[in-house]
Write an enzyme that holds these catalytic residues in place. Structure first.
Site, PDB file in Angstrom:
ATOM      1  N   LYS A 117       0.835  -1.220   0.000  1.00  0.00           N
ATOM      2  CA  LYS A 117       0.000   0.000   0.000  1.00  0.00           C
ATOM      3  C   LYS A 117       0.862   1.259   0.000  1.00  0.00           C
ATOM      4  O   LYS A 117       0.489   2.266  -0.598  1.00  0.00           O
ATOM      5  CB  LYS A 117      -0.953   0.005   1.200  1.00  0.00           C
ATOM      6  CG  LYS A 117      -1.982  -1.112   1.164  1.00  0.00           C
ATOM      7  CD  LYS A 117      -3.361  -0.640   0.815  1.00  0.00           C
ATOM      8  CE  LYS A 117      -4.174  -1.817   0.307  1.00  0.00           C
ATOM      9  NZ  LYS A 117      -5.590  -1.730   0.378  1.00  0.00           N
ATOM     10  N   LYS A 200      -3.280 -10.860  -6.371  1.00  0.00           N
ATOM     11  CA  LYS A 200      -4.632 -11.168  -5.896  1.00  0.00           C
ATOM     12  C   LYS A 200      -5.637 -10.222  -6.551  1.00  0.00           C
ATOM     13  O   LYS A 200      -5.294  -9.075  -6.888  1.00  0.00           O
ATOM     14  CB  LYS A 200      -4.714 -11.070  -4.374  1.00  0.00           C
ATOM     15  CG  LYS A 200      -4.798  -9.669  -3.814  1.00  0.00           C
ATOM     16  CD  LYS A 200      -5.398  -9.636  -2.398  1.00  0.00           C
ATOM     17  CE  LYS A 200      -5.657  -8.187  -1.987  1.00  0.00           C
ATOM     18  NZ  LYS A 200      -6.450  -7.995  -0.813  1.00  0.00           N
ATOM     19  N   LYS A 203     -10.122  -4.983  -4.910  1.00  0.00           N
ATOM     20  CA  LYS A 203     -11.127  -3.944  -5.189  1.00  0.00           C
ATOM     21  C   LYS A 203     -10.482  -2.758  -5.862  1.00  0.00           C
ATOM     22  O   LYS A 203     -11.103  -2.046  -6.624  1.00  0.00           O
ATOM     23  CB  LYS A 203     -11.650  -3.397  -3.860  1.00  0.00           C
ATOM     24  CG  LYS A 203     -12.647  -4.216  -3.178  1.00  0.00           C
ATOM     25  CD  LYS A 203     -13.062  -3.424  -1.949  1.00  0.00           C
ATOM     26  CE  LYS A 203     -13.470  -4.329  -0.836  1.00  0.00           C
ATOM     27  NZ  LYS A 203     -13.017  -3.887   0.475  1.00  0.00           N
TER      28      LYS A 203
END
Ligand code: ATP
Ligand code: LTN
Length: 338
Positions: A117, A200, A203
């Site tokens: 992130k 993965k 969203k």
């Protein structure tokens, strides 16, 4: 069904950062729904976690209601389980502060989600992003949780939660129950991105084609699977290393239809990728159709959704405060009963 106090306690949550993906459903939500029968389940909309990435206020509010409606549409029953919004229960933030003093910088620096992130949001590497796993540990430990059903990406956070609980208990006695992760028991531990199958499905992936959202229209789902990246080998076999795209499609087909991997390989053995893609899209559409319909029934009833969250928070607060008081007492803070 036995009384809630006799059943093992389950806690899990998802962030209101956008609509849920097929990955969220197959890795987590589907397991949550099934666990409601045998466990005392607590399902949280973790809005405080979502704040670690900058959010537009109106959109965040919308995502909170949308996620609550999606929980219900997937089959979470607020009469049977506790469903609430993290920011409504102050004990989460309070325990997170206390637990931060039992967590080492080095432990947080090792977290791969933080590293990912931080890479994605280079202009906003805030302290909350860094201490995110401590808040997650507080979420879980507040409820004396026994099982935490999550996707594989959360394994490292669960290990940290366990380490912090064991460390605290070692110093002050058995204040926290040490939780067990439940990963991929009823679906796929990690659904992969349809465009970059080494990653993965997320969203927040850059490409729309990369992720299937639970509320996607059937035609959009067919299009996304048709365009899914595979390889040039042209054989349908299960090989995560050399054919990650095909392995992902096989996993999704199995999770959507309930067939085993062996059955999938028998079924598709002499076929081309096109058939695997089409049948996977059809199976996913069949799975998601009732969820979409149920979602549309309750998304416009915000009053009802807020009522469910408010009632859930009242139940959660009582339980969370019991643990928080135990923590205060054990570390030497005088208790002011609320
Ligand atoms: P973001 O992309 O915004 O970081 P996310 O989808 O990874 O969000 P959450 O909404 O918090 O994160 O995830 C809810 C649950 O879904 C977690 O248990 C997580 O492990 C699981 N999950 C997320 N992505 C996948 C995936 N691709 N496969 C399996 N499980 C997943
Ligand atoms: N970190 C998780 C969301 C999350 C969670 C939790 C999951 C926050 N608190 C407690 C299980 C238990 C994520 O990013 N998927």
């Amino acid at each position: 069904m036995t009384a809630s106090s006799d059943r093992p306690i389950v806690f899990s949550g998802a962030q209101p950062t956008g609509q849920l993906t097929l990955g969220n459903y197959m890795g987590a939500l589907r397991t949550w729904v099934r666990m409601q029968q045998d466990y005392d389940c607590i399902f949280c909309v973790v809005d405080l976690h979502a704040l670690t990435v900058r959010q537009d206020p109106a959109q965040l509010r919308h995502h909170i209601f949308e996620l609550t409606a999606l929980y219900l549409a997937c089959g979470i029953d607020p009469e049977q389980s506790t469903v609430f919004l993290q920011s409504h229960v102050a004990a989460h933030s309070e325990l997170a502060w206390l637990l931060a003093t039992f967590t080492q910088m080095g432990e947080l620096e090792r977290m791969t989600q933080f590293k990912d992130k931080a890479q994605q949001h280079q202009l906003n590497i805030n302290a909350g992003l860094f201490t995110y796993p401590v808040l997650m540990a507080a979420d879980i430990l507040l409820y004396q949780t026994q099982r935490v059903p999550v996707g594989e990406d959360q394994k490292q956070h669960l290990e940290l939660t366990r380490d912090v609980a064991v460390r605290f208990n070692g110093l002050y006695g058995p204040v926290f129950r040490v939780p067990e992760p439940l990963i991929g028991t009823d679906g796929v531990a990690r659904v992969k991105d349809l465009q970059e199958p080494s990653k993965k499905m997320s969203k927040s992936a850059a490409s729309e084609l990369a992720r299937v959202m639970l509320l996607d229209e059937p035609e959009a789902i067919v299009k996304k699977f048709k365009k899914a990246v595979t390889d040039t080998l042209g054989v349908i076999q299960y090989d995560e290393v050399n054919q990650p795209g095909v392995a992902n499609l096989l996993n999704i087909w199995c999770a959507a239809t309930g067939h085993s991997r062996e059955e999938a390989l028998n079924h598709f053995s002499h076929n081309q990728y096109g058939k695997l893609k089409m049948e996977t899209a059809e199976a996913v559409n069949y799975l998601l159709q009732p969820i979409r319909e149920k979602f549309l029934e309750n998304i416009n009833n915000q009053e009802l959704l807020l009522k469910i969250l408010t009632k859930g928070a009242a139940k959660a607060r009582v339980r969370a405060d019991q643990t928080l008081e135990k923590v205060w007492e054990s570390i030497g803070l005088p208790i002011a009963r609320r």
